[in-house]
Motif scaffolding. Structure first.
Motif, PDB file in Angstrom:
ATOM      1  N   GLY A   5       0.792  -1.213   0.000  1.00 47.27           N
ATOM      2  CA  GLY A   5       0.000   0.000   0.000  1.00 47.27           C
ATOM      3  C   GLY A   5       0.824   1.261   0.000  1.00 47.27           C
ATOM      4  N   ASP A   6       0.116   2.355   0.292  1.00 50.28           N
ATOM      5  CA  ASP A   6       0.738   3.677   0.240  1.00 50.28           C
ATOM      6  C   ASP A   6       1.072   4.232   1.628  1.00 50.28           C
ATOM      7  OD1 ASP A   6      -1.765   4.259   1.247  1.00 50.28           O
ATOM      8  OD2 ASP A   6      -2.364   5.555  -0.415  1.00 50.28           O
ATOM      9  N   GLY A   7       0.815   3.442   2.667  1.00 46.55           N
ATOM     10  CA  GLY A   7       1.084   3.900   4.020  1.00 46.55           C
ATOM     11  C   GLY A   7       0.023   4.854   4.540  1.00 46.55           C
ATOM     12  N   TYR A   8      -1.037   5.059   3.764  1.00 38.04           N
ATOM     13  CA  TYR A   8      -2.077   5.993   4.185  1.00 38.04           C
ATOM     14  C   TYR A   8      -3.473   5.390   3.999  1.00 38.04           C
ATOM     15  CZ  TYR A   8      -4.865  10.311   4.331  1.00 38.04           C
ATOM     16  OH  TYR A   8      -5.795  11.277   4.610  1.00 38.04           O
ATOM     17  N   LYS A   9      -3.950   5.283   2.782  1.00 37.66           N
ATOM     18  CA  LYS A   9      -5.310   4.816   2.529  1.00 37.66           C
ATOM     19  C   LYS A   9      -5.385   3.366   2.054  1.00 37.66           C
ATOM     20  CE  LYS A   9      -6.848   9.448   1.382  1.00 37.66           C
ATOM     21  NZ  LYS A   9      -7.384  10.329   0.333  1.00 37.66           N
ATOM     22  N   VAL A  10      -4.268   2.820   1.611  1.00 41.05           N
ATOM     23  CA  VAL A  10      -4.220   1.465   1.047  1.00 41.05           C
ATOM     24  C   VAL A  10      -3.222   0.630   1.846  1.00 41.05           C
ATOM     25  CG1 VAL A  10      -3.644   0.113  -1.012  1.00 41.05           C
ATOM     26  CG2 VAL A  10      -4.793   2.330  -1.259  1.00 41.05           C
ATOM     27  N   ASP A  11      -3.622  -0.615   2.163  1.00 42.60           N
ATOM     28  CA  ASP A  11      -2.742  -1.533   2.900  1.00 42.60           C
ATOM     29  C   ASP A  11      -2.220  -2.666   2.034  1.00 42.60           C
ATOM     30  OD1 ASP A  11      -3.276  -0.879   6.035  1.00 42.60           O
ATOM     31  OD2 ASP A  11      -5.109  -0.626   4.865  1.00 42.60           O
ATOM     32  N   ALA A  12      -2.938  -2.987   0.974  1.00 42.06           N
ATOM     33  CA  ALA A  12      -2.584  -4.145   0.152  1.00 42.06           C
ATOM     34  C   ALA A  12      -2.963  -3.858  -1.294  1.00 42.06           C
ATOM     35  CB  ALA A  12      -3.333  -5.380   0.651  1.00 42.06           C
ATOM     36  N   GLU A  13      -2.078  -4.261  -2.232  1.00 40.46           N
ATOM     37  CA  GLU A  13      -2.382  -4.008  -3.636  1.00 40.46           C
ATOM     38  C   GLU A  13      -1.720  -5.031  -4.546  1.00 40.46           C
ATOM     39  OE1 GLU A  13      -2.550  -0.188  -6.589  1.00 40.46           O
ATOM     40  OE2 GLU A  13      -0.829  -0.309  -5.243  1.00 40.46           O
ATOM     41  N   TRP A  14      -2.471  -5.418  -5.571  1.00 38.68           N
ATOM     42  CA  TRP A  14      -1.962  -6.208  -6.683  1.00 38.68           C
ATOM     43  C   TRP A  14      -2.125  -5.360  -7.938  1.00 38.68           C
ATOM     44  CZ3 TRP A  14      -4.774  -8.118  -2.699  1.00 38.68           C
ATOM     45  CH2 TRP A  14      -4.292  -9.248  -2.024  1.00 38.68           C
ATOM     46  N   GLY A  56      -8.339  -0.454   6.320  1.00 35.83           N
ATOM     47  CA  GLY A  56      -7.301  -1.203   7.017  1.00 35.83           C
ATOM     48  C   GLY A  56      -6.570  -0.367   8.049  1.00 35.83           C
ATOM     49  N   PRO A  57      -5.556  -0.941   8.663  1.00 40.11           N
ATOM     50  CA  PRO A  57      -4.792  -0.260   9.709  1.00 40.11           C
ATOM     51  C   PRO A  57      -4.091   1.030   9.252  1.00 40.11           C
ATOM     52  CG  PRO A  57      -4.358  -2.614   9.740  1.00 40.11           C
ATOM     53  CD  PRO A  57      -5.171  -2.337   8.519  1.00 40.11           C
ATOM     54  N   ASN A  58      -3.677   1.122   7.994  1.00 39.26           N
ATOM     55  CA  ASN A  58      -2.997   2.343   7.551  1.00 39.26           C
ATOM     56  C   ASN A  58      -3.885   3.567   7.752  1.00 39.26           C
ATOM     57  OD1 ASN A  58      -0.603   1.158   6.821  1.00 39.26           O
ATOM     58  ND2 ASN A  58      -1.008   1.146   4.641  1.00 39.26           N
ATOM     59  N   TYR A  59      -5.154   3.454   7.436  1.00 42.08           N
ATOM     60  CA  TYR A  59      -6.058   4.598   7.526  1.00 42.08           C
ATOM     61  C   TYR A  59      -6.801   4.646   8.854  1.00 42.08           C
ATOM     62  CZ  TYR A  59      -9.334   8.164   5.923  1.00 42.08           C
ATOM     63  OH  TYR A  59     -10.046   9.323   5.777  1.00 42.08           O
ATOM     64  N   CYS A  60      -7.180   3.496   9.362  1.00 41.27           N
ATOM     65  CA  CYS A  60      -8.026   3.441  10.561  1.00 41.27           C
ATOM     66  C   CYS A  60      -7.268   3.134  11.845  1.00 41.27           C
ATOM     67  CB  CYS A  60      -9.111   2.386  10.366  1.00 41.27           C
ATOM     68  SG  CYS A  60     -10.216   2.719   8.988  1.00 41.27           S
ATOM     69  N   GLY A  61      -5.968   2.927  11.750  1.00 44.26           N
ATOM     70  CA  GLY A  61      -5.199   2.588  12.944  1.00 44.26           C
ATOM     71  C   GLY A  61      -5.623   1.255  13.516  1.00 44.26           C
ATOM     72  N   ALA A  62      -5.631   1.183  14.850  1.00 43.42           N
ATOM     73  CA  ALA A  62      -5.950  -0.072  15.534  1.00 43.42           C
ATOM     74  C   ALA A  62      -7.372  -0.548  15.249  1.00 43.42           C
ATOM     75  CB  ALA A  62      -5.742   0.085  17.038  1.00 43.42           C
ATOM     76  N   GLU A  63      -8.257   0.349  14.838  1.00 43.68           N
ATOM     77  CA  GLU A  63      -9.640  -0.010  14.538  1.00 43.68           C
ATOM     78  C   GLU A  63      -9.801  -0.586  13.129  1.00 43.68           C
ATOM     79  OE1 GLU A  63     -12.075   0.156  16.885  1.00 43.68           O
ATOM     80  OE2 GLU A  63     -10.431   0.735  18.210  1.00 43.68           O
ATOM     81  N   GLY A  64      -8.756  -0.509  12.322  1.00 42.84           N
ATOM     82  CA  GLY A  64      -8.823  -0.997  10.949  1.00 42.84           C
ATOM     83  C   GLY A  64      -8.906  -2.507  10.869  1.00 42.84           C
ATOM     84  N   THR A  65      -9.486  -2.981   9.785  1.00 40.83           N
ATOM     85  CA  THR A  65      -9.579  -4.416   9.548  1.00 40.83           C
ATOM     86  C   THR A  65      -8.206  -4.954   9.182  1.00 40.83           C
ATOM     87  OG1 THR A  65     -11.823  -4.123   8.707  1.00 40.83           O
ATOM     88  CG2 THR A  65     -10.718  -6.199   8.153  1.00 40.83           C
TER      89      THR A  65
END
Length: 101
Positions: free
Chosen positions: A36-45, A63-72
């Motif tokens: 991902g981009d460290g901000y809004k995206v955590d995983a990408e193909w 995910g966690p990048n955007y939502c922190g500990a509350e992210g999926t």
């Protein structure tokens, strides 16, 4: 239809969404191409199919990048965005996931 990893994703945009597991994406497209981009995206193909169609598959703001500990956690994400330069991107991704290629 075969595909290969690509970095040529300039000009891609959201085409549609899919609901599937992280495990199904790994089985179909291989290991993550990007964390991902460290901000809004955590995983990408990002793939280019034999017909030239480029598709990106990524999570968006859940995910966690955007939502922190509350992210999926990435391995539990079920909702994925599909980007590309035409609607063919979504069709090709769905074909791969359905085992049609």
């Amino acid at each position: 239809m075969k595909f290969k990893k690509t970095q040529d994703i300039d000009g891609t945009y959201l085409i549609g969404e899919i609901t599937t597991t992280y495990a199904a994406l790994v089985a179909a497209f291989g290991p993550l191409h990007s964390n991902g981009d460290g901000y809004k995206v955590d995983a990408e193909w990002a793939v280019r199919f034999d017909d030239g169609t480029v598709a990106t598959i990524y999570n968006w703001k859940d995910g966690p990048n955007y939502c922190g500990a509350e992210g999926t956690p990435v391995k539990k994400i079920m909702d994925w965005h599909v980007g590309g330069r035409s609607a063919d991107a979504l069709a090709r991704v769905n074909e791969v996931l359905a085992g049609e290629v």
